[in-house]
Design a protein around this motif. Structure first.
Motif, PDB file in Angstrom:
ATOM      1  N   HIS A  10      20.008  37.237 -11.520  1.00 54.52           N
ATOM      2  CA  HIS A  10      20.435  38.394 -10.897  1.00 54.52           C
ATOM      3  C   HIS A  10      19.362  38.802  -9.953  1.00 54.52           C
ATOM      4  O   HIS A  10      19.336  39.184  -8.926  1.00 54.52           O
ATOM      5  CB  HIS A  10      20.551  39.521 -11.891  1.00 54.52           C
ATOM      6  N   ASP A  11      17.885  38.284 -10.101  1.00 57.73           N
ATOM      7  CA  ASP A  11      16.906  38.503  -9.094  1.00 57.73           C
ATOM      8  C   ASP A  11      17.371  37.758  -7.914  1.00 57.73           C
ATOM      9  O   ASP A  11      16.976  38.447  -6.881  1.00 57.73           O
ATOM     10  CB  ASP A  11      15.535  38.149  -9.719  1.00 57.73           C
ATOM     11  N   ARG A  12      17.600  36.494  -8.031  1.00 59.03           N
ATOM     12  CA  ARG A  12      17.982  35.531  -6.766  1.00 59.03           C
ATOM     13  C   ARG A  12      19.055  36.215  -6.053  1.00 59.03           C
ATOM     14  O   ARG A  12      18.961  36.360  -5.005  1.00 59.03           O
ATOM     15  CB  ARG A  12      18.154  34.159  -7.340  1.00 59.03           C
ATOM     16  N   ALA A  13      19.984  36.724  -7.041  1.00 59.07           N
ATOM     17  CA  ALA A  13      21.200  37.485  -6.103  1.00 59.07           C
ATOM     18  C   ALA A  13      20.622  38.619  -5.304  1.00 59.07           C
ATOM     19  O   ALA A  13      21.065  38.868  -4.272  1.00 59.07           O
ATOM     20  CB  ALA A  13      22.076  37.853  -7.237  1.00 59.07           C
ATOM     21  N   ALA A  14      19.771  39.512  -6.205  1.00 58.35           N
ATOM     22  CA  ALA A  14      19.119  40.543  -5.183  1.00 58.35           C
ATOM     23  C   ALA A  14      18.342  40.284  -4.230  1.00 58.35           C
ATOM     24  O   ALA A  14      18.547  40.766  -3.119  1.00 58.35           O
ATOM     25  CB  ALA A  14      18.209  41.221  -6.200  1.00 58.35           C
ATOM     26  N   GLU A  15      17.634  38.997  -4.305  1.00 58.16           N
ATOM     27  CA  GLU A  15      17.012  38.514  -2.906  1.00 58.16           C
ATOM     28  C   GLU A  15      17.926  38.166  -1.866  1.00 58.16           C
ATOM     29  O   GLU A  15      17.541  38.505  -0.631  1.00 58.16           O
ATOM     30  CB  GLU A  15      15.977  37.599  -3.403  1.00 58.16           C
ATOM     31  N   LEU A  16      18.818  37.384  -2.220  1.00 59.24           N
ATOM     32  CA  LEU A  16      19.968  37.075  -1.210  1.00 59.24           C
ATOM     33  C   LEU A  16      20.496  38.555  -0.483  1.00 59.24           C
ATOM     34  O   LEU A  16      20.934  38.638   0.535  1.00 59.24           O
ATOM     35  CB  LEU A  16      20.862  36.217  -1.977  1.00 59.24           C
ATOM     36  N   HIS A  17      20.640  39.559  -1.314  1.00 60.07           N
ATOM     37  CA  HIS A  17      21.508  40.709  -0.858  1.00 60.07           C
ATOM     38  C   HIS A  17      20.622  41.400   0.020  1.00 60.07           C
ATOM     39  O   HIS A  17      21.161  41.874   1.001  1.00 60.07           O
ATOM     40  CB  HIS A  17      21.879  41.664  -2.270  1.00 60.07           C
TER      41      HIS A  17
END
Ligand SMILES: [Fe+2]
Ligand SMILES: [Fe+2]
Lengths: 87, 237
Positions: A10-17
């Motif tokens: 979810h942190d990686r998804a947040a960074e991409l977002h």
């Protein structure tokens, strides 16, 4: 990126977002990013095929190792057929 | 009967120029006015504003707009506003205007608005200066909307914002980001007067229909929500 392999999905998804929002090539706040292992799923809407491709580019640059499924839709610019009666 | 055409979040730039134009050619046959609910550009540059100006100028209906957060991004708000105004687009920010549509007079009060959240799950002007300034901006916008609505001398009154005044029309977005999508104070402002319709954008994953606590119909016209060049609403006069 090796240093990201231990980062929670979810942190990686947040960074991409955040990249999609803040990168001037995209500036898209309306894309949902979901990570599953080394796969990322993108959904939402943009106004053109070019913008959909730009999203791919920004995600690929941020996380070159990911398999990307880009399900972003292109919004219609057609004349409406009906009208809603309010009250 | 007055027909309102409305769309928000068209996010135009040089590459998307002319996208909506084919659907706008005969808008006078379909509606009496076109409302633009903010996020007209991608980054809020003067160049992008020129694209917006061209897209929505020379139509056979009056065009009334508010700006959105994207239109603020490059800090060129004054220039963006004057490019639009020069093209005949009425840009509202905490004020209103009355249009004589022949059959009736339509008053539009507009403000960008801001986040803060909805009843029971909202920020408060407490603690750090950053938090006070965040909520202060929300409260100021709602107060301006309320005064602008109250000042309209017209038959039919419409509120135009970028941020959402109620949670129903942001439903579909993750609940964690609701406080960045709108504020209940805007809904209360809309309820202060006899408002026939409230129109907003910003919540791309939201839902089209909702209403204020006082029963005023609210419509989210963000382009991804309505999935068309604009939506049409008929109001009794
Ligand atoms: Fe938007
Ligand atoms: Fe927005």
């Amino acid at each position: 990126m090796a240093e990201q392999s231990g980062t929670a999905p979810h942190d990686r998804a947040a960074e991409l977002h955040r990249a999609l929002a803040e990168d001037p090539r995209t500036s898209e706040l309306g894309v949902t990013v979901t990570m599953r292992g080394e796969q990322v799923h993108l959904s939402g809407t943009v106004v053109s095929a070019e913008r959909k491709a730009e999203i791919d580019m920004v995600v690929h640059e941020a996380e070159p190792g990911l398999r990307v499924t880009n399900d972003v839709q292109i919004v219609s610019a057609a004349e409406p057929t009906g009208a809603e009666d309010i009250r | 009967m007055t027909t309102i055409a409305a769309v928000g979040d068209v996010h135009l730039d040089e590459d998307a120029a002319g996208r909506l134009r084919p659907a706008l050619g005969h808008i006078g046959d379909k509606a009496d006015v076109l409302l633009l609910a903010g996020d007209l550009t991608r980054h809020g540059t003067v160049g992008e504003a020129r694209v917006v100006a061209k897209e929505f100028s020379g139509l056979d209906v009056p065009v009334v707009a508010v700006l959105g957060n994207h239109d603020y991004h490059c800090d060129e708000v004054a220039e963006v506003t004057s490019v639009l105004a020069d093209a005949g687009i009425h840009v509202l920010e905490g004020d209103g205007m009355v249009l004589d549509l022949g059959e009736c007079t339509l008053g539009v009060a507009g403000v960008k608005g801001f986040g803060g959240g909805f009843e029971g799950k909202c920020g408060t002007a407490f603690g750090e200066p950053e938090m006070k300034s965040f909520i202060g901006h929300t409260v100021a916008a709602a107060d301006q909307l309320k005064s602008a609505l109250a000042a309209l001398d017209c038959d039919v009154r419409v509120a135009l914002t970028h941020y959402a005044p109620v949670p129903e029309t942001v439903a579909g977005e993750p609940p964690e980001i609701f406080p960045f999508l709108g504020a209940y104070q805007l809904g209360n402002a809309i309820d202060c007067c006899d408002t026939a319709l409230a129109v907003h954008g910003h919540a791309h994953f939201g839902s089209e229909r909702g209403q204020t606590p006082g029963g005023v119909p609210v419509r989210n016209v963000a382009q991804p929500v309505i999935n068309g060049a604009y939506a049409r609403y008929r109001l009794p006069t």
